[in-house]
Design a protein around this motif. Structure first.
Motif, short mmCIF file in Angstrom:
data_model
loop_
_atom_site.label_atom_id
_atom_site.label_comp_id
_atom_site.label_asym_id
_atom_site.label_seq_id
_atom_site.Cartn_x
_atom_site.Cartn_y
_atom_site.Cartn_z
N THR A 39 0.92 -1.28 -0.12
CA THR A 39 -0.28 0.10 0.10
C THR A 39 0.78 1.19 -0.03
O THR A 39 0.27 2.32 0.02
CB THR A 39 -0.75 0.03 1.22
N ALA A 40 2.17 1.00 0.10
CA ALA A 40 2.94 2.34 0.12
C ALA A 40 4.48 1.81 -0.31
O ALA A 40 4.74 0.66 -0.07
CB ALA A 40 2.99 2.98 1.56
N GLY A 41 5.41 2.77 -0.71
CA GLY A 41 6.63 2.48 -0.91
C GLY A 41 7.57 1.91 -0.03
O GLY A 41 8.38 0.97 -0.04
N MET A 42 7.05 2.34 1.51
CA MET A 42 7.74 2.06 2.58
C MET A 42 7.70 0.40 2.62
O MET A 42 8.50 -0.31 3.50
CB MET A 42 7.73 2.70 3.72
N HIS A 43 6.61 -0.09 2.32
CA HIS A 43 6.14 -1.52 2.67
C HIS A 43 7.23 -2.45 2.53
O HIS A 43 7.46 -3.21 3.54
CB HIS A 43 4.79 -1.64 1.95
N LEU A 67 -1.54 -0.59 -4.11
CA LEU A 67 -2.84 -0.97 -4.23
C LEU A 67 -3.71 -0.63 -3.04
O LEU A 67 -3.19 -1.16 -1.74
CB LEU A 67 -3.52 -2.23 -4.97
N ARG A 68 -4.64 0.25 -2.77
CA ARG A 68 -5.53 0.46 -1.63
C ARG A 68 -6.91 0.30 -1.91
O ARG A 68 -7.38 0.84 -2.78
CB ARG A 68 -5.03 1.99 -1.19
N THR A 69 -7.29 -0.62 -1.05
CA THR A 69 -8.98 -0.91 -1.25
C THR A 69 -9.85 -0.42 -0.44
O THR A 69 -11.10 -0.18 -0.51
CB THR A 69 -9.00 -2.31 -1.14
N GLU A 85 0.57 4.75 -8.40
CA GLU A 85 2.28 4.72 -8.33
C GLU A 85 2.72 5.57 -7.37
O GLU A 85 2.41 6.80 -7.60
CB GLU A 85 2.81 4.69 -9.72
N MET A 86 3.30 5.07 -6.35
CA MET A 86 4.11 5.90 -5.55
C MET A 86 5.51 6.13 -5.68
O MET A 86 6.36 4.94 -5.78
CB MET A 86 3.90 5.45 -3.99
N MET A 87 5.83 7.47 -5.90
CA MET A 87 7.48 7.68 -6.06
C MET A 87 7.77 7.86 -4.47
O MET A 87 7.23 8.40 -3.84
CB MET A 87 7.50 8.70 -6.94
N TRP A 159 0.66 11.96 10.82
CA TRP A 159 1.34 11.08 11.54
C TRP A 159 1.19 9.92 10.22
O TRP A 159 0.07 9.74 9.96
CB TRP A 159 0.70 10.51 12.77
N TRP A 160 2.29 9.08 10.03
CA TRP A 160 2.00 8.11 9.14
C TRP A 160 2.37 6.82 9.69
O TRP A 160 3.49 6.50 10.56
CB TRP A 160 2.77 8.29 7.96
N GLY A 161 1.82 5.60 9.40
CA GLY A 161 1.97 4.36 9.69
C GLY A 161 1.39 3.67 11.06
O GLY A 161 0.77 4.87 11.99
N TRP A 201 2.84 15.14 -1.90
CA TRP A 201 4.01 14.50 -1.36
C TRP A 201 3.95 14.33 0.07
O TRP A 201 3.23 15.37 1.00
CB TRP A 201 5.24 15.27 -1.66
N ASN A 202 4.25 13.33 0.79
CA ASN A 202 4.52 13.31 2.08
C ASN A 202 5.81 12.70 2.60
O ASN A 202 6.21 11.60 2.04
CB ASN A 202 3.25 12.09 2.50
N ASN A 203 6.18 13.50 3.53
CA ASN A 203 7.62 13.12 4.30
C ASN A 203 7.63 12.66 5.60
O ASN A 203 7.01 13.58 6.40
CB ASN A 203 8.58 14.15 4.01
N VAL A 204 7.83 11.39 5.61
CA VAL A 204 7.74 10.69 7.21
C VAL A 204 8.81 10.68 7.75
O VAL A 204 9.95 10.06 7.19
CB VAL A 204 7.00 9.52 6.89
N PHE A 205 8.98 11.11 9.03
CA PHE A 205 10.14 11.08 9.72
C PHE A 205 10.09 9.79 10.71
O PHE A 205 9.42 9.98 11.77
CB PHE A 205 10.52 12.35 10.30
N VAL A 224 13.97 8.32 7.09
CA VAL A 224 13.14 9.23 6.15
C VAL A 224 12.48 8.48 5.05
O VAL A 224 12.97 7.49 4.49
CB VAL A 224 13.63 10.31 5.43
N ASP A 225 10.97 8.54 5.09
CA ASP A 225 10.37 7.71 4.18
C ASP A 225 9.45 8.70 3.47
O ASP A 225 8.47 9.39 4.04
CB ASP A 225 9.52 6.66 4.72
N THR A 226 9.45 8.91 2.28
CA THR A 226 8.62 10.03 1.52
C THR A 226 7.92 9.38 0.33
O THR A 226 8.08 8.02 -0.21
CB THR A 226 9.25 11.09 0.81
N GLY A 227 6.46 9.58 0.00
CA GLY A 227 5.81 9.30 -1.09
C GLY A 227 5.12 10.39 -1.85
O GLY A 227 4.73 11.29 -1.34
N LEU A 228 5.40 10.15 -3.12
CA LEU A 228 4.85 11.07 -3.94
C LEU A 228 3.89 10.62 -4.92
O LEU A 228 4.32 9.36 -5.57
CB LEU A 228 5.90 11.88 -4.73
N1 SER Z 1 4.61 5.92 3.55
C1 SER Z 1 4.10 7.40 3.58
C2 SER Z 1 2.88 7.28 2.46
O1 SER Z 1 2.35 6.10 2.26
C3 SER Z 1 4.98 7.97 2.55
O2 SER Z 1 5.78 7.08 1.60
O3 SER Z 1 2.42 8.29 2.25
#
Ligand code: SER
Length: 587
Positions: A39-43, A67-69, A85-87, A159-161, A201-205, A224-228
């Motif tokens: 569901t995210a690039g960090m996964h 993919l998010r349902t 698609e998440m960059m 807050w993410w995650g 864009w979301n920059n997670v610390f 750092v985990d970011t998602g665009l």
């Molecule tokens: N994990 C965060 C998000 O899904 C940033 O990549 O937005």
């Protein structure tokens, strides 16, 4: 700028900042049963965020298929997508807030030439888990974002995650693009979804690990985990107001317009979105079924067919739409070319199945309609609506469409009552099934019940994910467990299973019970009976980080209470189903 150009620009930019480009992982997570989909690039990077060394280094960048349902039902508006698609770019214990924010700012304003005035940001306002993120705000300010466009929000917004129930998480700073729309009210701000502010864009610390019991532990390393969002940012750069106008969807939307009799933009969007998502899922090996990932794919394909019908397009044309769609996507995903034939076959088979269901259901509906008419009624009773749901898989909205076409009403109140009754019955049924012989709830039977969960998981580990519970029966003396598996389980496999179960017993794992909706249970990766019921609250039992199962309970508090697990017998139960009998001994 096209999506593929934005993708390449992003990867090259971060490469120039010392990041290694890593490949996208598949949509179905390889080693994480806590969610159905990536569901995210960090996964796929969770182990590395927790401290494992990544072979490609401490600075990574990629595009990730996601993919998010959660909001499948929202698809059809201007922006909601299931597949996207998440960059992303990551620092695994390397740089932190300052560099991360600077990179984002540089990329947006210098590489993409987005005017600074168009950018607003949000930061975490602080709570008992983590302090206010004034540091990020100051960095933004130093870059020229005025205080008036820096907002603070709480956990819900900033807050993410973790991605599942536990794992890495932290405060984030989110970047919004101002579309130029009027503010919807005095208070309108980036947390408002009127369409003025678009999160890009979301920059997670990521500096915390949320444990299974809900605590936030400081991580060894600060990440750092970011998602665009690729599609959404492409839309912004192209000055469009809907993602369906960008080149990924436009040719399909045009085709639908050309083929359709009824012009319904919302249906077009649903079809276009679900076509792409289905293609990507099938390419990653998902097949339609009644459970888990397969069930989501089935829903997507069935929704495509229903909406094709809505707009008057013959469902047989789905094949042409798929071919066109694969052609559009092949630059971004060259692997689709090889998979084309398989994708067409899978969708075709599902279409056949569903078309039959639709036909039978319609016949049933017409019978009920004629009955009602002959009795001089203008309403079709709830029992018929329910029968159509239960026997023919017609969601009430299909029946409603048919009713509208035929100028009759439905007794939806009665339907609701029947539906609720049915839910309650199947819930009790499921609990009963899981309970097995637990009519007498004593220590032995409860222990066997927990052992059954360990056995179920161990079988899936040793034999494969196809193993599913087909039956369970427990007495004070033994457990009996039936499961799907095509062949005899070998001596060696049984030994392994036994060993895995005993290891979990020796580890003295805590058994934790949580209540959640069946949707959340699915998302959390719990195994068990997922019937076609939504909004139902179920209990999920988690054993350490070993097993997670929907179940009525009860269970022991800790696996240390179980004694030694010994398999006594393995035999056939019925075609494709094996049976294991096992005992717990005291030594
Ligand atoms: N994990 C965060 C998000 O899904 C940033 O990549 O937005």
């Amino acid at each position: 700028m096209k999506a593929i150009e934005l993708r390449n620009k992003y990867l090259n930019f971060f490469k120039s900042k010392g990041h290694s480009i890593i490949p996208s992982s598949p949509l179905v997570p390889e080693n994480d049963p806590s969610v159905l989909f990536t569901t995210a690039g960090m996964h796929p990077l969770v182990p590395y965020l927790l401290g494992e060394v990544h072979p490609a280094g401490k600075r990574l960048t990629d595009y990730q298929k996601c993919l998010r349902t959660d909001d499948i039902e929202e698809v059809g508006d201007t922006g909601h997508l299931t597949y996207f698609e998440m960059m992303g770019n990551w620092s695994l214990g390397d740089y932190f807030k300052k560099e991360s924010i600077n990179y984002s700012y540089e990329f947006l304003t210098k590489e993409l030439n987005i005017p600074v005035e168009k950018i607003s940001v949000t930061c975490f306002e602080g709570d008992s888990d983590c302090q206010k993120d004034t540091e990020s705000a100051e960095i933004w300010e130093s870059l020229g974002i005025p205080k008036s466009r820096i907002y603070y929000f709480g956990k819900k917004e900033n807050w993410w995650g973790p991605a599942g129930t536990h794992g890495p998480c932290g405060p984030d700073t989110e970047i919004f693009y101002d579309t130029g729309k009027e503010k919807c009210s005095e208070e309108c701000n980036p947390s408002c979804n009127c369409g003025k502010y678009l999160e890009i864009w979301n920059n997670v610390f990521m500096q915390y690990n949320k444990t299974l019991d809900g605590k936030y532990e400081e991580l060894k390393q600060k990440n750092v985990d970011t998602g665009l969002g690729l599609e959404r940012t492409t839309m912004v750069l192209q000055g469009k107001s809907s993602v369906f106008e960008i080149e990924i969807f436009k040719p399909i939307m045009d085709k639908l317009d050309e083929l359709s009799i009824v012009k319904n933009e919302k249906s077009f969007r649903i079809i276009a979105e679900h076509l792409r998502a289905s293609i990507m899922l099938i390419a990653d090996g998902v097949k339609p079924s009644n459970i888990e990932q397969g069930y989501i794919l089935r829903r997507l394909i069935r929704r495509i067919i229903r909406h094709l019908k809505n707009v008057g397009i013959n469902a047989n044309l789905i094949k042409d739409l798929l071919v066109l769609n694969i052609d559009i996507l092949k630059d971004m995903y060259p692997e689709l070319v090889k998979k084309q034939e398989e994708i067409l076959l899978v969708v075709e088979a599902e279409k056949e199945k569903f078309t039959k269901t639709l036909e039978n259901g319609e016949k049933e509906f017409l019978k009920a309609l004629n009955r009602a008419k002959s009795e001089g009624k203008t309403t079709i009773d709830g029992a018929t609506v329910f029968k159509l749901y239960e026997t023919y898989g017609f969601p009430p909205e299909i029946t409603e469409e048919l009713a509208k076409e035929n100028d009759v009403k439905l007794d939806l109140k009665e339907y609701e009552v029947l539906y609720k009754k049915h839910q309650e019955k199947s819930r009790q049924g499921a609990e009963q099934k899981f309970k097995g012989g637990l009519a007498e709830r004593n220590e032995e039977t409860i222990s066997y019940h927990t052992a059954t969960h360990l056995l179920h998981k161990a079988l899936r580990m040793v034999l494969g994910e196809h193993v599913a519970q087909k039956g369970s029966n427990i007495t004070v003396e033994r457990l009996r467990f039936d499961f799907s598996h095509p062949a005899k389980v070998t001596e060696e496999e049984l030994k392994k299973v036994e060993q895995i179960v005993n290891e979990q017993i020796e580890k003295k794992l805590d058994v934790v019970c949580e209540e959640m909706s069946i949707e959340d249970a699915k998302k959390s990766g719990a195994i068990g009976l997922f019937e076609n019921k939504y909004g139902d609250i179920v209990k999920v039992y988690t054993i350490g980080d070993f097993s997670k199962e929907i179940c009525g309970g009860p269970h022991v508090k800790n696996t240390g209470e179980l004694g030694k697990f010994v398999i006594k017998k393995e035999e056939a139960s019925s075609a494709g189903v094996r049976r294991i009998k096992a005992v717990l001994t005291n030594n």
